[in-house]
Design an enzyme around this catalytic site. Structure first.
Site, mmCIF file in Angstrom:
data_model
loop_
_atom_site.group_PDB
_atom_site.id
_atom_site.type_symbol
_atom_site.label_atom_id
_atom_site.label_comp_id
_atom_site.label_asym_id
_atom_site.label_seq_id
_atom_site.Cartn_x
_atom_site.Cartn_y
_atom_site.Cartn_z
ATOM 1 N N ASP A 69 -0.238 5.097 0.941
ATOM 2 C CA ASP A 69 -0.499 6.144 1.929
ATOM 3 C C ASP A 69 -0.485 5.594 3.349
ATOM 4 O O ASP A 69 -1.152 4.597 3.653
ATOM 5 C CB ASP A 69 -1.857 6.796 1.650
ATOM 6 N N ASP B 182 0.868 -1.166 0.000
ATOM 7 C CA ASP B 182 0.000 0.000 0.000
ATOM 8 C C ASP B 182 0.913 1.227 0.000
ATOM 9 O O ASP B 182 2.118 1.116 0.278
ATOM 10 C CB ASP B 182 -0.906 -0.033 1.232
#
Length: 222
Positions: free
Chosen positions: A9, A7
């Site tokens: 953020d 991922d």
């Protein structure tokens, strides 16, 4: 194939790039500060609570790009990369990516943030493979505000990784080992799919699940 999925953020960078881009457009005078901040913060709260309407959010998030045009937005994004993202590219995250690359793993960033915001960030990390929300384009190549295909959000991340594998003549059975690093409860479906889930800078709910299931927990920004 050994697959290392990340991922973006709050996993590789200590901020939400979509939210930060929105605030940056406000600073440029492209948006009404009060109204935009209220809406932007509301969408972000929905995301953290696992209740985000991704189609409404992407239309909202890409509105400044649609209004100003892609060429002007790309120039602004160059400044955004320098002023906001550059300082957020921390060495622990860079080192983690390099370790997987040095081990021969295929590194892919899988994010629910749109491609316009995130592709330059992936490049800055030295990652060529990006699975992000794809934006529908009109005949001139300008974003329409709609999402093209399956959004890489929640269960959609699994579907998009499977599409990425299929494009290479592969499926999950051909992946010798898969790891996924994420901070968010929204990514629970893909965390449960891989061989090795790693709760990375996890939110409170993901941290509790990781503790209960014995998943590895990693904190990159402490």
């Amino acid at each position: 194939m050994r697959l290392a999925l990340f991922d973006l953020d709050h996993t590789l960078i200590p901020l939400d790039s979509d939210h930060a881009w929105g605030e940056f457009t406000v600073a440029l005078g492209w948006r009404d500060a009060q109204g935009f901040a209220k809406a932007n913060d509301g969408f972000y709260a929905d995301y953290k609570a696992g209740m985000l309407d991704i189609h409404r959010y992407v239309r909202f998030a890409i509105e400044a790009v649609r209004e100003r045009g892609l060429a002007a937005a790309q120039k602004a994004h160059d400044r955004f990369m320098h002023d906001v993202i550059g300082p957020a590219l921390r060495e622990p995250a860079r080192a983690l990516l390099r370790r997987h690359q040095a081990a021969g793993d295929t590194v892919v960033i899988v994010t629910a943030t749109n491609e316009f915001v995130t592709r330059p960030i992936a490049r800055a990390f030295g990652v060529d493979e990006l699975i992000a929300i794809e934006l529908e384009r009109d005949a001139r190549g300008e974003p329409t505000g709609a999402i093209q295909g399956t959004p890489s959000f929640r269960e959609g991340k699994i579907a998009r990784v499977e599409q990425w594998l299929a494009a290479r003549g592969l499926d999950w059975s051909r992946v010798q080992h898969s790891t996924f690093y994420s901070d968010s409860i929204n990514d629970l479906p893909l965390l449960e799919k891989v061989h090795e889930p790693v709760a990375t800078n996890p939110d409170a709910r993901l941290r509790a699940i990781a503790l209960e299931r014995g998943w590895r927990t990693l904190n990159l920004f402490e």
